[in-house]
Design a protein around this motif. Structure first.
Motif, PDB file in Angstrom:
ATOM      1  N   PRO A   2      -5.898   7.781   2.350  1.00 44.63           N
ATOM      2  CA  PRO A   2      -4.636   8.630   1.421  1.00 44.63           C
ATOM      3  C   PRO A   2      -4.409  10.337   1.172  1.00 44.63           C
ATOM      4  CG  PRO A   2      -6.682   7.160   0.976  1.00 44.63           C
ATOM      5  CD  PRO A   2      -6.375   7.439   1.534  1.00 44.63           C
ATOM      6  N   SER A   3      -5.576  11.499   1.715  1.00 45.80           N
ATOM      7  CA  SER A   3      -5.405  12.650   1.640  1.00 45.80           C
ATOM      8  C   SER A   3      -4.523  12.843   2.860  1.00 45.80           C
ATOM      9  CB  SER A   3      -6.628  13.023   2.429  1.00 45.80           C
ATOM     10  OG  SER A   3      -6.979  12.681   3.697  1.00 45.80           O
ATOM     11  N   GLU A   4      -4.605  11.787   4.209  1.00 46.02           N
ATOM     12  CA  GLU A   4      -3.233  12.144   5.165  1.00 46.02           C
ATOM     13  C   GLU A   4      -2.002  12.284   4.584  1.00 46.02           C
ATOM     14  OE1 GLU A   4      -5.537  12.222   8.936  1.00 46.02           O
ATOM     15  OE2 GLU A   4      -5.199  10.458   8.065  1.00 46.02           O
ATOM     16  N   VAL A   5      -2.005  10.603   3.731  1.00 47.90           N
ATOM     17  CA  VAL A   5      -0.300  10.644   3.008  1.00 47.90           C
ATOM     18  C   VAL A   5      -0.042  11.262   2.773  1.00 47.90           C
ATOM     19  CG1 VAL A   5       0.369   8.439   1.635  1.00 47.90           C
ATOM     20  CG2 VAL A   5      -1.290   8.035   3.677  1.00 47.90           C
ATOM     21  N   ASP A   6      -1.087  12.356   1.363  1.00 45.74           N
ATOM     22  CA  ASP A   6      -0.568  12.646   0.440  1.00 45.74           C
ATOM     23  C   ASP A   6      -0.075  14.416   0.787  1.00 45.74           C
ATOM     24  OD1 ASP A   6      -0.810  10.965  -1.993  1.00 45.74           O
ATOM     25  OD2 ASP A   6      -3.329  11.967  -1.972  1.00 45.74           O
ATOM     26  N   GLU A   7      -0.916  14.687   2.095  1.00 47.19           N
ATOM     27  CA  GLU A   7       0.239  15.934   2.781  1.00 47.19           C
ATOM     28  C   GLU A   7       1.338  15.686   3.517  1.00 47.19           C
ATOM     29  OE1 GLU A   7      -1.100  17.872   7.165  1.00 47.19           O
ATOM     30  OE2 GLU A   7      -3.098  16.725   6.056  1.00 47.19           O
ATOM     31  N   LEU A   8       1.291  14.322   4.256  1.00 43.49           N
ATOM     32  CA  LEU A   8       3.061  14.141   5.023  1.00 43.49           C
ATOM     33  C   LEU A   8       3.282  14.396   3.996  1.00 43.49           C
ATOM     34  CD1 LEU A   8       1.749  11.814   7.894  1.00 43.49           C
ATOM     35  CD2 LEU A   8       1.726  14.645   8.130  1.00 43.49           C
ATOM     36  N   ARG A   9       3.394  12.959   2.971  1.00 43.27           N
ATOM     37  CA  ARG A   9       4.318  13.202   1.831  1.00 43.27           C
ATOM     38  C   ARG A   9       4.802  15.267   1.161  1.00 43.27           C
ATOM     39  NH1 ARG A   9       1.327   9.401  -2.320  1.00 43.27           N
ATOM     40  NH2 ARG A   9       1.970   7.244  -2.275  1.00 43.27           N
ATOM     41  N   PRO A  39       0.583  -0.988   0.264  1.00 36.58           N
ATOM     42  CA  PRO A  39       0.261  -0.204  -0.092  1.00 36.58           C
ATOM     43  C   PRO A  39       1.042   0.863  -0.137  1.00 36.58           C
ATOM     44  CG  PRO A  39      -0.866  -1.814   1.628  1.00 36.58           C
ATOM     45  CD  PRO A  39       0.448  -2.400   1.111  1.00 36.58           C
ATOM     46  N   ALA A  40      -0.016   2.790  -0.600  1.00 36.80           N
ATOM     47  CA  ALA A  40       1.258   3.321  -0.613  1.00 36.80           C
ATOM     48  C   ALA A  40       1.412   4.145   0.760  1.00 36.80           C
ATOM     49  CB  ALA A  40      -0.072   4.621  -1.940  1.00 36.80           C
ATOM     50  N   GLY A  41       2.208   4.578   1.150  1.00 32.02           N
ATOM     51  CA  GLY A  41       2.671   5.653   2.261  1.00 32.02           C
ATOM     52  C   GLY A  41       2.443   4.301   3.605  1.00 32.02           C
ATOM     53  N   ASP A  42       2.653   3.330   3.431  1.00 33.93           N
ATOM     54  CA  ASP A  42       3.499   1.901   4.164  1.00 33.93           C
ATOM     55  C   ASP A  42       4.214   2.215   5.421  1.00 33.93           C
ATOM     56  OD1 ASP A  42       1.022   0.049   4.778  1.00 33.93           O
ATOM     57  OD2 ASP A  42       2.842  -1.265   3.935  1.00 33.93           O
ATOM     58  N   ASP A  43       5.159   2.684   4.822  1.00 34.25           N
ATOM     59  CA  ASP A  43       6.019   2.827   5.790  1.00 34.25           C
ATOM     60  C   ASP A  43       5.499   4.086   6.942  1.00 34.25           C
ATOM     61  OD1 ASP A  43       7.628   1.595   4.892  1.00 34.25           O
ATOM     62  OD2 ASP A  43       9.317   2.395   4.657  1.00 34.25           O
ATOM     63  N   LEU A  44       4.950   4.923   6.680  1.00 33.98           N
ATOM     64  CA  LEU A  44       4.715   6.459   7.441  1.00 33.98           C
ATOM     65  C   LEU A  44       3.215   5.823   8.657  1.00 33.98           C
ATOM     66  CD1 LEU A  44       3.955   9.075   4.646  1.00 33.98           C
ATOM     67  CD2 LEU A  44       5.416   9.091   6.574  1.00 33.98           C
ATOM     68  N   ARG A  45       2.659   4.681   8.503  1.00 29.39           N
ATOM     69  CA  ARG A  45       1.908   4.388   8.730  1.00 29.39           C
ATOM     70  C   ARG A  45       2.140   3.164   9.726  1.00 29.39           C
ATOM     71  NH1 ARG A  45      -1.082   3.713   3.898  1.00 29.39           N
ATOM     72  NH2 ARG A  45      -2.630   5.101   3.172  1.00 29.39           N
ATOM     73  N   GLU A  46       2.836   2.612   9.442  1.00 32.60           N
ATOM     74  CA  GLU A  46       3.820   2.100  10.659  1.00 32.60           C
ATOM     75  C   GLU A  46       5.261   2.519  11.417  1.00 32.60           C
ATOM     76  OE1 GLU A  46       6.513  -0.682   7.465  1.00 32.60           O
ATOM     77  OE2 GLU A  46       3.691  -1.051   6.616  1.00 32.60           O
TER      78      GLU A  46
END
Length: 357
Positions: A298-305, A256-263
Protein backbone atom coordinates in the motif's frame (compact mmCIF):
# COMPACT_ATOMS: atom_id res chain seq x y z
CA UNK A 1 -44.64 -1.40 -23.17
CA UNK A 2 -43.20 1.32 -20.92
CA UNK A 3 -39.94 0.48 -19.13
CA UNK A 4 -39.83 2.69 -16.01
CA UNK A 5 -36.75 1.04 -14.45
CA UNK A 6 -34.45 -0.10 -17.23
CA UNK A 7 -31.77 -1.87 -15.11
CA UNK A 8 -34.43 -3.98 -13.40
CA UNK A 9 -36.12 -4.73 -16.73
CA UNK A 10 -32.78 -5.83 -18.22
CA UNK A 11 -32.07 -8.02 -15.19
CA UNK A 12 -35.49 -9.64 -15.56
CA UNK A 13 -34.78 -10.45 -19.22
CA UNK A 14 -31.42 -11.95 -18.31
CA UNK A 15 -32.92 -14.01 -15.51
CA UNK A 16 -35.59 -15.30 -17.88
CA UNK A 17 -32.95 -16.23 -20.43
CA UNK A 18 -30.91 -18.20 -17.87
CA UNK A 19 -34.10 -19.97 -16.79
CA UNK A 20 -34.69 -20.97 -20.41
CA UNK A 21 -31.23 -22.57 -20.60
CA UNK A 22 -31.37 -24.51 -17.33
CA UNK A 23 -32.92 -27.67 -18.79
CA UNK A 24 -30.33 -27.90 -21.58
CA UNK A 25 -27.39 -27.47 -19.22
CA UNK A 26 -28.85 -30.05 -16.83
CA UNK A 27 -29.16 -32.50 -19.73
CA UNK A 28 -25.42 -32.16 -20.29
CA UNK A 29 -24.76 -32.82 -16.60
CA UNK A 30 -26.08 -31.38 -13.32
CA UNK A 31 -22.49 -30.41 -12.46
CA UNK A 32 -22.33 -28.32 -15.60
CA UNK A 33 -25.61 -26.70 -14.61
CA UNK A 34 -24.06 -25.86 -11.23
CA UNK A 35 -21.07 -24.28 -12.97
CA UNK A 36 -23.36 -22.21 -15.18
CA UNK A 37 -25.11 -21.01 -12.02
CA UNK A 38 -21.86 -19.23 -11.13
CA UNK A 39 -22.03 -17.36 -14.44
CA UNK A 40 -25.66 -16.50 -13.76
CA UNK A 41 -24.79 -15.10 -10.33
CA UNK A 42 -21.97 -13.09 -11.89
CA UNK A 43 -24.28 -11.58 -14.51
CA UNK A 44 -27.19 -10.86 -12.17
CA UNK A 45 -25.40 -9.68 -9.05
CA UNK A 46 -24.83 -6.12 -10.16
CA UNK A 47 -23.57 -3.74 -12.77
CA UNK A 48 -25.08 -0.54 -14.10
CA UNK A 49 -26.48 -2.09 -17.31
CA UNK A 50 -24.81 0.75 -19.21
CA UNK A 51 -24.62 -1.03 -22.56
CA UNK A 52 -28.29 -2.06 -22.78
CA UNK A 53 -29.25 1.45 -21.69
CA UNK A 54 -27.27 3.10 -24.49
CA UNK A 55 -28.80 0.67 -27.01
CA UNK A 56 -32.34 1.24 -25.69
CA UNK A 57 -32.05 5.01 -25.72
CA UNK A 58 -30.32 4.90 -29.10
CA UNK A 59 -33.39 3.07 -30.39
CA UNK A 60 -35.71 5.56 -28.67
CA UNK A 61 -33.75 8.52 -30.05
CA UNK A 62 -34.04 7.15 -33.58
CA UNK A 63 -37.81 6.85 -33.36
CA UNK A 64 -38.37 3.63 -31.40
CA UNK A 65 -41.74 3.54 -29.65
CA UNK A 66 -41.64 2.13 -26.09
CA UNK A 67 -45.38 1.45 -26.38
CA UNK A 68 -45.02 -0.39 -29.68
CA UNK A 69 -45.44 -4.10 -30.24
CA UNK A 70 -41.72 -4.50 -31.00
CA UNK A 71 -40.54 -2.93 -27.70
CA UNK A 72 -40.31 -6.23 -25.72
CA UNK A 73 -38.13 -7.79 -28.44
CA UNK A 74 -35.93 -4.69 -28.58
CA UNK A 75 -35.48 -4.79 -24.80
CA UNK A 76 -34.40 -8.46 -24.96
CA UNK A 77 -31.97 -7.68 -27.77
CA UNK A 78 -30.50 -4.80 -25.77
CA UNK A 79 -30.21 -7.01 -22.68
CA UNK A 80 -28.08 -9.49 -24.66
CA UNK A 81 -25.27 -6.92 -24.52
CA UNK A 82 -24.82 -7.81 -20.84
CA UNK A 83 -23.69 -11.30 -21.88
CA UNK A 84 -21.03 -9.75 -24.14
CA UNK A 85 -20.00 -7.73 -21.11
CA UNK A 86 -19.92 -10.86 -18.95
CA UNK A 87 -17.60 -12.58 -21.42
CA UNK A 88 -15.28 -9.58 -21.49
CA UNK A 89 -15.18 -9.21 -17.69
CA UNK A 90 -14.66 -12.91 -16.93
CA UNK A 91 -11.78 -13.12 -19.39
CA UNK A 92 -10.38 -9.71 -18.44
CA UNK A 93 -10.27 -10.66 -14.75
CA UNK A 94 -8.43 -13.84 -15.68
CA UNK A 95 -5.88 -12.05 -17.88
CA UNK A 96 -5.31 -9.41 -15.21
CA UNK A 97 -5.18 -11.97 -12.37
CA UNK A 98 -7.79 -9.90 -10.54
CA UNK A 99 -9.04 -11.39 -7.28
CA UNK A 100 -12.29 -9.45 -6.90
CA UNK A 101 -15.03 -7.96 -9.04
CA UNK A 102 -17.90 -5.91 -7.58
CA UNK A 103 -16.76 -6.93 -4.11
CA UNK A 104 -16.91 -10.68 -4.85
CA UNK A 105 -14.32 -13.25 -5.91
CA UNK A 106 -13.74 -13.26 -9.66
CA UNK A 107 -14.95 -16.33 -11.56
CA UNK A 108 -11.54 -17.97 -11.90
CA UNK A 109 -10.86 -17.41 -8.19
CA UNK A 110 -14.26 -18.84 -7.21
CA UNK A 111 -13.64 -22.02 -9.19
CA UNK A 112 -10.09 -22.38 -7.89
CA UNK A 113 -11.42 -22.15 -4.33
CA UNK A 114 -14.13 -24.71 -5.11
CA UNK A 115 -11.46 -27.06 -6.43
CA UNK A 116 -9.49 -26.68 -3.21
CA UNK A 117 -12.55 -27.17 -1.01
CA UNK A 118 -13.51 -30.36 -2.82
CA UNK A 119 -10.00 -31.77 -2.59
CA UNK A 120 -9.94 -32.55 -6.30
CA UNK A 121 -6.85 -33.70 -8.15
CA UNK A 122 -4.52 -31.36 -9.99
CA UNK A 123 -3.79 -27.65 -9.72
CA UNK A 124 -6.60 -25.46 -8.36
CA UNK A 125 -5.54 -22.33 -10.22
CA UNK A 126 -5.37 -24.20 -13.51
CA UNK A 127 -8.90 -25.51 -12.96
CA UNK A 128 -10.10 -21.98 -12.19
CA UNK A 129 -8.47 -20.74 -15.39
CA UNK A 130 -10.10 -23.44 -17.51
CA UNK A 131 -13.55 -22.95 -15.98
CA UNK A 132 -13.50 -19.19 -16.44
CA UNK A 133 -12.40 -19.44 -20.08
CA UNK A 134 -15.23 -21.86 -20.81
CA UNK A 135 -17.88 -19.82 -19.00
CA UNK A 136 -16.72 -16.63 -20.71
CA UNK A 137 -17.03 -18.43 -24.04
CA UNK A 138 -20.49 -19.63 -23.07
CA UNK A 139 -21.57 -16.07 -22.25
CA UNK A 140 -20.43 -14.93 -25.70
CA UNK A 141 -22.27 -17.79 -27.43
CA UNK A 142 -25.41 -17.18 -25.41
CA UNK A 143 -25.30 -13.47 -26.21
CA UNK A 144 -25.76 -14.43 -29.85
CA UNK A 145 -28.56 -16.82 -28.92
CA UNK A 146 -30.33 -14.15 -26.88
CA UNK A 147 -30.10 -11.58 -29.69
CA UNK A 148 -31.28 -13.94 -32.40
CA UNK A 149 -34.03 -15.36 -30.21
CA UNK A 150 -35.28 -11.98 -28.98
CA UNK A 151 -38.26 -12.00 -31.36
CA UNK A 152 -37.13 -9.17 -33.61
CA UNK A 153 -38.71 -8.84 -37.01
CA UNK A 154 -36.59 -10.07 -39.91
CA UNK A 155 -35.74 -6.57 -41.26
CA UNK A 156 -34.61 -5.30 -37.83
CA UNK A 157 -32.52 -8.41 -37.21
CA UNK A 158 -30.93 -8.13 -40.64
CA UNK A 159 -30.01 -4.50 -39.95
CA UNK A 160 -28.51 -5.12 -36.53
CA UNK A 161 -26.51 -8.32 -37.17
CA UNK A 162 -23.63 -6.56 -39.02
CA UNK A 163 -23.33 -4.08 -36.13
CA UNK A 164 -23.33 -6.94 -33.62
CA UNK A 165 -20.68 -8.87 -35.54
CA UNK A 166 -18.42 -5.82 -35.82
CA UNK A 167 -18.77 -5.18 -32.09
CA UNK A 168 -17.72 -8.73 -31.17
CA UNK A 169 -14.61 -8.46 -33.32
CA UNK A 170 -13.72 -5.05 -31.91
CA UNK A 171 -14.00 -6.00 -28.24
CA UNK A 172 -11.86 -9.11 -28.69
CA UNK A 173 -9.36 -7.12 -30.75
CA UNK A 174 -9.27 -4.48 -28.03
CA UNK A 175 -8.60 -7.13 -25.39
CA UNK A 176 -5.70 -8.40 -27.47
CA UNK A 177 -4.30 -4.89 -27.89
CA UNK A 178 -4.50 -4.47 -24.11
CA UNK A 179 -2.29 -7.48 -23.39
CA UNK A 180 -0.04 -6.72 -26.36
CA UNK A 181 0.77 -3.15 -25.31
CA UNK A 182 1.53 -4.43 -21.82
CA UNK A 183 4.06 -7.05 -22.91
CA UNK A 184 5.61 -4.72 -25.48
CA UNK A 185 5.89 -1.97 -22.91
CA UNK A 186 4.33 0.48 -25.36
CA UNK A 187 4.06 3.78 -23.50
CA UNK A 188 2.71 5.92 -26.35
CA UNK A 189 -0.54 7.87 -25.98
CA UNK A 190 -1.60 6.55 -29.39
CA UNK A 191 -1.44 2.93 -28.21
CA UNK A 192 -3.32 3.74 -25.02
CA UNK A 193 -6.10 5.53 -26.90
CA UNK A 194 -6.36 2.83 -29.56
CA UNK A 195 -6.77 0.20 -26.86
CA UNK A 196 -9.35 2.34 -25.03
CA UNK A 197 -11.29 2.80 -28.26
CA UNK A 198 -11.64 -0.88 -29.10
CA UNK A 199 -11.43 -2.54 -25.69
CA UNK A 200 -14.08 -0.33 -24.09
CA UNK A 201 -15.56 2.52 -26.13
CA UNK A 202 -16.73 0.45 -29.09
CA UNK A 203 -18.80 -2.07 -27.14
CA UNK A 204 -19.77 0.20 -24.25
CA UNK A 205 -21.24 3.21 -26.02
CA UNK A 206 -20.56 3.42 -29.76
CA UNK A 207 -21.84 0.06 -30.96
CA UNK A 208 -24.76 -0.19 -28.50
CA UNK A 209 -25.99 3.15 -29.82
CA UNK A 210 -25.37 1.95 -33.37
CA UNK A 211 -27.29 -1.23 -32.54
CA UNK A 212 -30.24 0.80 -31.26
CA UNK A 213 -30.14 2.94 -34.39
CA UNK A 214 -30.11 -0.16 -36.59
CA UNK A 215 -33.07 -1.65 -34.73
CA UNK A 216 -35.00 1.55 -35.40
CA UNK A 217 -33.91 1.82 -39.03
CA UNK A 218 -32.29 5.20 -38.37
CA UNK A 219 -31.00 7.44 -41.18
CA UNK A 220 -27.26 7.80 -41.76
CA UNK A 221 -26.98 11.22 -40.11
CA UNK A 222 -28.27 9.78 -36.83
CA UNK A 223 -25.98 6.75 -37.10
CA UNK A 224 -22.97 8.99 -37.77
CA UNK A 225 -23.83 11.25 -34.84
CA UNK A 226 -24.31 8.29 -32.51
CA UNK A 227 -20.98 6.79 -33.52
CA UNK A 228 -19.11 10.07 -33.04
CA UNK A 229 -20.80 10.65 -29.68
CA UNK A 230 -20.27 7.01 -28.69
CA UNK A 231 -16.57 6.95 -29.57
CA UNK A 232 -15.77 10.12 -27.63
CA UNK A 233 -17.91 9.34 -24.59
CA UNK A 234 -16.78 5.70 -24.62
CA UNK A 235 -13.10 6.66 -24.57
CA UNK A 236 -13.84 9.18 -21.81
CA UNK A 237 -15.59 6.37 -19.90
CA UNK A 238 -12.40 4.27 -20.15
CA UNK A 239 -10.19 7.17 -19.09
CA UNK A 240 -12.37 7.61 -16.01
CA UNK A 241 -11.98 3.88 -15.39
CA UNK A 242 -8.20 4.30 -15.62
CA UNK A 243 -8.26 6.97 -12.93
CA UNK A 244 -10.48 4.80 -10.72
CA UNK A 245 -8.15 1.84 -11.28
CA UNK A 246 -5.40 3.81 -9.53
CA UNK A 247 -7.20 6.23 -7.22
CA UNK A 248 -10.60 4.62 -6.69
CA UNK A 249 -11.95 3.64 -3.28
CA UNK A 250 -12.05 -0.18 -3.05
CA UNK A 251 -15.25 0.04 -0.99
CA UNK A 252 -16.89 1.75 -3.97
CA UNK A 253 -15.14 0.16 -6.96
CA UNK A 254 -15.11 -3.40 -5.59
CA UNK A 255 -11.47 -3.83 -6.64
CA UNK A 256 -8.22 -3.42 -4.67
CA UNK A 257 -6.67 0.06 -4.60
CA UNK A 258 -4.01 0.58 -7.24
CA UNK A 259 -4.92 -2.61 -9.10
CA UNK A 260 -4.02 -1.16 -12.50
CA UNK A 261 -0.50 -0.38 -11.27
CA UNK A 262 -0.01 -3.94 -10.04
CA UNK A 263 -1.31 -5.26 -13.36
CA UNK A 264 1.06 -3.01 -15.32
CA UNK A 265 -1.68 -1.36 -17.39
CA UNK A 266 -0.32 0.96 -20.11
CA UNK A 267 -3.03 3.62 -19.81
CA UNK A 268 -3.15 7.19 -21.06
CA UNK A 269 -2.68 8.27 -17.43
CA UNK A 270 0.63 6.43 -17.29
CA UNK A 271 1.64 7.58 -20.76
CA UNK A 272 1.16 11.24 -19.85
CA UNK A 273 3.14 10.79 -16.63
CA UNK A 274 6.07 9.00 -18.26
CA UNK A 275 6.28 11.49 -21.12
CA UNK A 276 6.42 14.41 -18.67
CA UNK A 277 8.97 12.61 -16.48
CA UNK A 278 11.20 11.99 -19.48
CA UNK A 279 10.90 15.59 -20.65
CA UNK A 280 11.91 16.84 -17.19
CA UNK A 281 14.48 14.07 -16.66
CA UNK A 282 12.60 13.27 -13.45
CA UNK A 283 13.44 10.20 -11.35
CA UNK A 284 9.72 9.66 -11.01
CA UNK A 285 9.76 8.02 -14.45
CA UNK A 286 12.11 5.28 -13.28
CA UNK A 287 10.06 4.78 -10.12
CA UNK A 288 6.87 4.35 -12.16
CA UNK A 289 8.45 1.96 -14.64
CA UNK A 290 9.99 -0.20 -11.91
CA UNK A 291 6.74 -0.32 -9.93
CA UNK A 292 4.45 -1.39 -12.76
CA UNK A 293 3.39 -5.00 -12.75
CA UNK A 294 4.69 -5.75 -9.26
CA UNK A 295 2.83 -6.87 -6.15
CA UNK A 296 3.02 -3.46 -4.54
CA UNK A 297 2.58 -2.70 -0.87
CA UNK A 298 0.00 0.00 0.00
CA UNK A 299 2.78 2.47 0.77
CA UNK A 300 4.34 1.84 -2.67
CA UNK A 301 0.97 2.40 -4.33
CA UNK A 302 0.67 5.70 -2.49
CA UNK A 303 4.12 6.74 -3.71
CA UNK A 304 3.32 5.98 -7.34
CA UNK A 305 0.01 7.80 -7.04
CA UNK A 306 1.84 10.86 -5.78
CA UNK A 307 4.16 10.74 -8.80
CA UNK A 308 1.17 10.63 -11.14
CA UNK A 309 -0.34 13.68 -9.45
CA UNK A 310 2.91 15.66 -9.29
CA UNK A 311 3.70 15.00 -12.94
CA UNK A 312 0.33 16.50 -13.91
CA UNK A 313 -0.96 13.28 -15.47
CA UNK A 314 -4.18 13.25 -13.45
CA UNK A 315 -5.03 16.80 -14.44
CA UNK A 316 -4.20 16.04 -18.09
CA UNK A 317 -6.51 13.01 -18.14
CA UNK A 318 -9.30 14.99 -16.46
CA UNK A 319 -8.96 17.63 -19.18
CA UNK A 320 -9.07 14.97 -21.89
CA UNK A 321 -12.22 13.43 -20.36
CA UNK A 322 -13.92 16.84 -20.33
CA UNK A 323 -12.89 17.59 -23.93
CA UNK A 324 -14.08 14.23 -25.24
CA UNK A 325 -17.38 14.49 -23.39
CA UNK A 326 -18.11 17.97 -24.70
CA UNK A 327 -17.19 17.00 -28.26
CA UNK A 328 -19.38 13.92 -28.09
CA UNK A 329 -22.34 15.88 -26.77
CA UNK A 330 -21.91 18.45 -29.53
CA UNK A 331 -22.09 15.67 -32.15
CA UNK A 332 -25.25 14.33 -30.54
CA UNK A 333 -26.86 17.76 -30.37
CA UNK A 334 -26.27 18.35 -34.08
CA UNK A 335 -28.37 15.32 -35.06
CA UNK A 336 -32.17 14.92 -35.30
CA UNK A 337 -32.53 12.82 -32.14
CA UNK A 338 -35.83 12.63 -30.24
CA UNK A 339 -35.66 15.21 -27.39
CA UNK A 340 -36.42 12.88 -24.46
CA UNK A 341 -33.79 10.42 -25.64
CA UNK A 342 -31.30 13.22 -26.24
CA UNK A 343 -31.74 14.43 -22.66
CA UNK A 344 -31.32 10.90 -21.34
CA UNK A 345 -28.17 10.36 -23.40
CA UNK A 346 -26.78 13.64 -22.07
CA UNK A 347 -27.37 12.45 -18.51
CA UNK A 348 -25.87 9.04 -19.25
CA UNK A 349 -22.76 10.62 -20.77
CA UNK A 350 -22.27 12.72 -17.63
CA UNK A 351 -22.84 9.74 -15.38
CA UNK A 352 -20.41 7.56 -17.35
CA UNK A 353 -17.60 10.08 -17.36
CA UNK A 354 -18.00 11.57 -13.88
CA UNK A 355 -18.66 8.35 -11.96
CA UNK A 356 -16.84 7.17 -8.82
CA UNK A 357 -17.25 3.41 -9.37
Amino acid sequence: MIVPALPEAVAAELSSFFDSRRASTTRVDPLFCSAVAELERFVLRGGKRVRPAFAWWGWRGAGGDPSGTDAPAVLRACAALELIQACALVHDDLMDASATRRGHPTVHVAFARHHQEQGWRGDSDRFGLAASVLLGDLALAWADDMLRGAGLGAPALQRCVPVWEAMRTEVLGGQYLDVLTEVRGDESPEAALRTARFKTAAYTVERPLHLGAALAGAPEDVVDAYRAFGTDVGVAFQLRDDLLGVFGDPAVTGKPAGDDLREGKRTLLLSFALRTADEKDSPAGAALRSGLGRDLEPSEVDELREHLVQLGAVTAVEHRIAELTQRGLAALDAAPVEPTARAELHAMARAATERTS
